[in-house]
Write an enzyme that holds these catalytic residues in place. Sequence first.
Site, short mmCIF file in Angstrom:
data_model
loop_
_atom_site.label_atom_id
_atom_site.label_comp_id
_atom_site.label_asym_id
_atom_site.label_seq_id
_atom_site.Cartn_x
_atom_site.Cartn_y
_atom_site.Cartn_z
N GLU A 90 0.96 -0.91 -0.19
CA GLU A 90 0.31 0.00 -0.01
C GLU A 90 0.71 1.12 0.48
O GLU A 90 0.70 1.90 -0.81
CB GLU A 90 -1.48 -0.09 1.38
CG GLU A 90 -1.99 -1.12 1.06
CD GLU A 90 -2.28 -0.83 -0.28
OE1 GLU A 90 -3.12 0.23 -0.11
OE2 GLU A 90 -3.30 -2.26 -0.78
N GLU A 94 0.21 3.11 -3.25
CA GLU A 94 -0.12 4.22 -2.69
C GLU A 94 0.23 6.15 -3.13
O GLU A 94 -0.27 6.93 -3.32
CB GLU A 94 -1.47 4.57 -1.63
CG GLU A 94 -2.58 3.60 -2.01
CD GLU A 94 -2.82 3.76 -0.41
OE1 GLU A 94 -2.49 5.03 0.44
OE2 GLU A 94 -3.96 3.48 -0.14
N GLU A 136 -7.70 0.86 -9.74
CA GLU A 136 -8.93 1.21 -10.69
C GLU A 136 -10.23 1.56 -9.56
O GLU A 136 -10.25 0.96 -8.39
CB GLU A 136 -9.33 -0.22 -11.59
CG GLU A 136 -9.72 0.32 -11.76
CD GLU A 136 -10.77 -0.39 -13.02
OE1 GLU A 136 -12.03 -0.90 -13.74
OE2 GLU A 136 -10.29 -1.25 -13.34
#
Length: 177
Positions: A90, A94, A136
């Site tokens: 993550e 991100e 997505e």
Amino acid sequence: MDYVEKTVKKNYVYEGKILTLRCDDAELPDGKPCKREIIEHSGGACVLYVEDGKALFVRQYRYAYGESIYEIPAGKLEKGEDPAKAAARELEEEAGVKADELKLLFVMYPTPGYTNEKIYIYQALGGKKTAACLDEGEFLDVEYIPLEKVKEMLTNGEIKDGKSIIALQAYFLNENK
């Protein structure tokens, strides 16, 4: 006294992509019947990253609250996934940071009254810039905020996300040791 409540029957109401809802028949410690509404969740992992006196945040719109909030990078665990790998994934997806090392700070039970979710809270110890690769349908901004400003944001309630608050408070407590 034994305070364990016994599950008599698990009754599944809804099974979704992120969570499952049950309304179980259970038995209290004194033998009386009761109902327990439970949200099953695979759990999550998050990671605090601090570089050059600045903490990394993502600012993301959260539909349930109807607002954008500051959070440390985080995500849902896939079934059987190692939480440290999820936290590292993550952070990179991100924010475009590959952690050198992760240190587990806490395992948090965010809402023990009705969910079995556990959130694994890590701190990245060093990192290298890479390219972010959002999932997505994921839209967010990455911000590096000076630690003094982060303290102000904690004090004035501008940071509302529980896992982020816990990670930051642990960081600031350990900073003074």
